[in-house]
Design an enzyme around this catalytic site. Structure first.
Site, PDB file in Angstrom:
ATOM      1  CG  ASP A 170      42.414  24.855  39.913  1.00  0.00           C
ATOM      2  OD1 ASP A 170      41.988  25.604  39.118  1.00  0.00           O
ATOM      3  OD2 ASP A 170      42.361  25.144  41.196  1.00  0.00           O
ATOM      4  CG  HIS A 183      43.909  39.537  47.119  1.00  0.00           C
ATOM      5  ND1 HIS A 183      43.464  38.942  46.236  1.00  0.00           N
ATOM      6  CD2 HIS A 183      42.920  40.430  47.665  1.00  0.00           C
ATOM      7  CE1 HIS A 183      42.179  38.897  46.201  1.00  0.00           C
ATOM      8  NE2 HIS A 183      41.827  39.520  47.194  1.00  0.00           N
ATOM      9  CG  ASP A 187      49.001  39.389  43.551  1.00  0.00           C
ATOM     10  OD1 ASP A 187      48.275  38.674  43.037  1.00  0.00           O
ATOM     11  OD2 ASP A 187      48.951  40.589  43.740  1.00  0.00           O
ATOM     12  CD  GLU A 213      42.002  29.509  41.373  1.00  0.00           C
ATOM     13  OE1 GLU A 213      40.952  29.112  41.727  1.00  0.00           O
ATOM     14  OE2 GLU A 213      42.163  30.597  41.032  1.00  0.00           O
TER      15      GLU A 213
END
Length: 296
Positions: A170, A183, A187, A213
């Site tokens: 994670d 964002h 990405d 994630e």
């Protein structure tokens, strides 16, 4: 023969080749009139009008005309059998059978058209299949694909009695990256993480993005110590990712590694055990690897 006559003959030939209706009409006309034509030729040759020879000529011409008609129709329609077989083969087996025709008439158009449609349909289905099983951002498999692929690996490991390990990772504080840098940067981090995972793993390993994630990896025929080595290698490679405007070393991840017992545990149980190790890694300060093995 003049050039004009040659052009007319070429035009008639083109029309005949491109029209199934004209071919069938000419075949039927010739077949049905062959007895009459044969009789006229027979009588024009000065033959006697005896009934016996005339019957022989007429019956022979009728037989030849019938064979010619049936044979021609069979030749005209035979490609449709190949088309029907190709459609059935694709429907039942999903296999694209090569079908093509050099004919210019309606049968040729239908044959080549259906063949092209089957190929295009197969490409579209394959594209949809990839979209259904692939995470578009990272290029890894998605959760649906992972569940199926992992189940196959677990069954194989149980059958062959080989070890199997699972890694959950994670990305640390990923939400903060989205909140602080946007964002678009988030990405880029996900794409870089996916590329790093693909680059570090072996060809037979199964890797997928199973959450926002969160990533999961199934390592076939792998014991715990090797799985921990792979996780540490991934951890180091992720730390080296450079994405502007993030500071160097900002991209890190926490890892939960678990050596499963494929003969006794389901995928759900394995994921739960690996997830427990993942949260241990987070409680330990993140950017670390925690591991455990199934009790024998």
């Amino acid at each position: 023969m003049t050039a004009e006559h040659q052009m007319r003959l070429a035009g008639l030939k083109t029309t005949f080749n491109s029209s199934l209706t004209l071919k069938i009409f000419c075949t039927c006309f010739l077949s049905t009139h062959l007895p009459l034509i044969s009789l006229a030729v027979y009588l024009s040759m000065g033959s006697h009008g005896d009934l016996g020879p005339i019957l022989v000529v007429v019956l022979s011409a009728t037989l030849v005309g019938t064979i010619f008609c049936l044979g021609s129709v069979w030749i005209f329609l035979h490609p449709l059998r190949r088309v029907a077989r190709a459609i059935e083969t694709y429907r039942v087996k999903g296999h694209v059978e090569k079908v093509s025709s050099l004919r210019q008439d309606e049968i040729g158009v239908v044959t080549n058209g259906v063949a092209n449609l089957i190929r295009e349909l197969d490409r579209k289905i394959e594209q949809l299949r990839r979209q259904a099983y692939t995470d578009p951002l990272t290029g890894l498999g998605n959760r649906h694909w992972f569940n199926e692929a992992a189940a196959r690996e677990i069954s194989r490991a149980a059958r062959d009695k080989t070890p199997l390990a699972l890694i959950l990772l994670d990305l640390d504080h990923f939400k903060r990256i989205n909140d602080e840098y946007g964002h678009d940067v988030g990405d880029k981090v996900l794409m870089a993480a996916g590329a790093t995972i693909q680059d570090c793993l072996r060809p037979h390993d199964v890797a997928a993005r199973i959450g926002g994630e969160e990533f999961s990896i199934v390592l076939a025929n792998t014991k715990l110590d090797t799985a921990v080595e792979i996780a540490n290698r991934l951890k180091t490679r992720l730390e080296r990712i450079i994405i502007n405007p993030l500071p160097n070393g900002r991209v890190t991840a926490s890892f939960g590694v678990y050596q499963a017992d494929p003969a006794k545990q389901s995928l759900k149980a394995m994921l739960k055990a690996a997830d427990h190790q993942l949260y241990s890694a987070k409680r330990s300060g993140r950017n670390t690897v925690c591991s455990a093995a199934a009790l024998s």
